[in-house]
Scaffold this motif. Structure first.
Motif, PDB file in Angstrom:
ATOM      1  N   CYS A  53       0.836  -1.210   0.000  1.00 21.99           N
ATOM      2  CA  CYS A  53       0.000   0.000   0.000  1.00 21.99           C
ATOM      3  C   CYS A  53       0.870   1.258   0.000  1.00 21.99           C
ATOM      4  N   LEU A  59       2.270   2.675  -3.455  1.00 18.12           N
ATOM      5  CA  LEU A  59       1.430   3.218  -4.517  1.00 18.12           C
ATOM      6  C   LEU A  59       1.902   4.626  -4.869  1.00 18.12           C
ATOM      7  N   VAL A 100      -2.802   9.476  -4.020  1.00 14.67           N
ATOM      8  CA  VAL A 100      -3.563   8.373  -3.449  1.00 14.67           C
ATOM      9  C   VAL A 100      -4.577   8.945  -2.476  1.00 14.67           C
ATOM     10  N   ARG A 153      -7.234   7.583   0.466  1.00 20.63           N
ATOM     11  CA  ARG A 153      -7.697   6.441   1.265  1.00 20.63           C
ATOM     12  C   ARG A 153      -9.136   6.664   1.709  1.00 20.63           C
ATOM     13  N   THR A 188      -5.878  10.024  -9.536  1.00 15.71           N
ATOM     14  CA  THR A 188      -5.758   9.549  -8.162  1.00 15.71           C
ATOM     15  C   THR A 188      -6.111   8.073  -8.066  1.00 15.71           C
ATOM     16  N   THR A 189      -5.325   7.329  -7.290  1.00 16.24           N
ATOM     17  CA  THR A 189      -5.628   5.941  -6.973  1.00 16.24           C
ATOM     18  C   THR A 189      -6.447   5.927  -5.687  1.00 16.24           C
ATOM     19  N   VAL A 221      -7.761   3.915  -2.499  1.00 14.44           N
ATOM     20  CA  VAL A 221      -7.486   2.746  -1.664  1.00 14.44           C
ATOM     21  C   VAL A 221      -8.630   2.603  -0.671  1.00 14.44           C
ATOM     22  N   ARG A 257      -7.293   1.904 -11.005  1.00 17.52           N
ATOM     23  CA  ARG A 257      -7.213   2.980 -10.022  1.00 17.52           C
ATOM     24  C   ARG A 257      -7.887   2.636  -8.708  1.00 17.52           C
TER      25      ARG A 257
END
Length: 146
Positions: free
Chosen positions: A16, A19, A23, A25, A49-50, A52, A75
């Motif tokens: 994690c 990444l 990102v 969360r 943006t990823t 999570v 993503r």
């Protein structure tokens, strides 16, 4: 240290922390306004943006994650604590269940996700279906991280 990874449609589990930015969360997302969650996901999508999922992502949050995974599964990443929570559509907060709207909403899900939601509870009868991160990742073609 990363443990044994499970191969997914987009590759193996990753760390994690590894990444690349940006990102965002999601943890402890109770849901709320569907339009607000969808707009937020689209903004994050537009900026690369990823996302999570690192805790409970309920209701409209789960719906927005499902929608994002349809257009950009690369993503969407689920951490070990990630969960998607689904429940019936209501006419308004605390109001009666809108059965027809719930059925239409479920019909938009990929068939495997729809079946998994049904396996975890009858959301049309006010039960909550909780799908854990690794399983959600497999169903949505997303990745996992540890």
């Amino acid at each position: 240290m990363i443990g044994p990874a499970t191969a997914l449609s987009l590759g193996a589990a990753i760390a994690c922390a590894a990444l690349p930015p940006p990102v965002q969360r999601l943890a402890g997302e109770p849901g709320g306004n569907v339009q607000a969650h969808m707009e937020r996901m689209l903004r994050w999508h537009d900026t690369g943006t990823t996302i999570v999922v690192d805790g409970p992502c309920g209701s409209s949050c789960a719906l927005a994650v499902v929608a994002l995974s349809e257009i950009a599964p690369e993503r969407v990443v689920f951490a070990a604590r990630g969960q998607l929570l689904f429940h019936a559509v209501r006419e308004h907060a605390g109001g009666p269940i809108a059965a027809a709207s719930t059925e239409r909403w479920l019909a938009t899900f990929p068939p495997a996700l729809r079946a998994e939601v049904a396996r975890h509870g009858d959301i049309t009868r006010d039960e909550t279906a909780i799908i854990a991160g690794a399983r959600a990742a497999r169903l949505l073609g997303a990745r996992t991280c540890q």
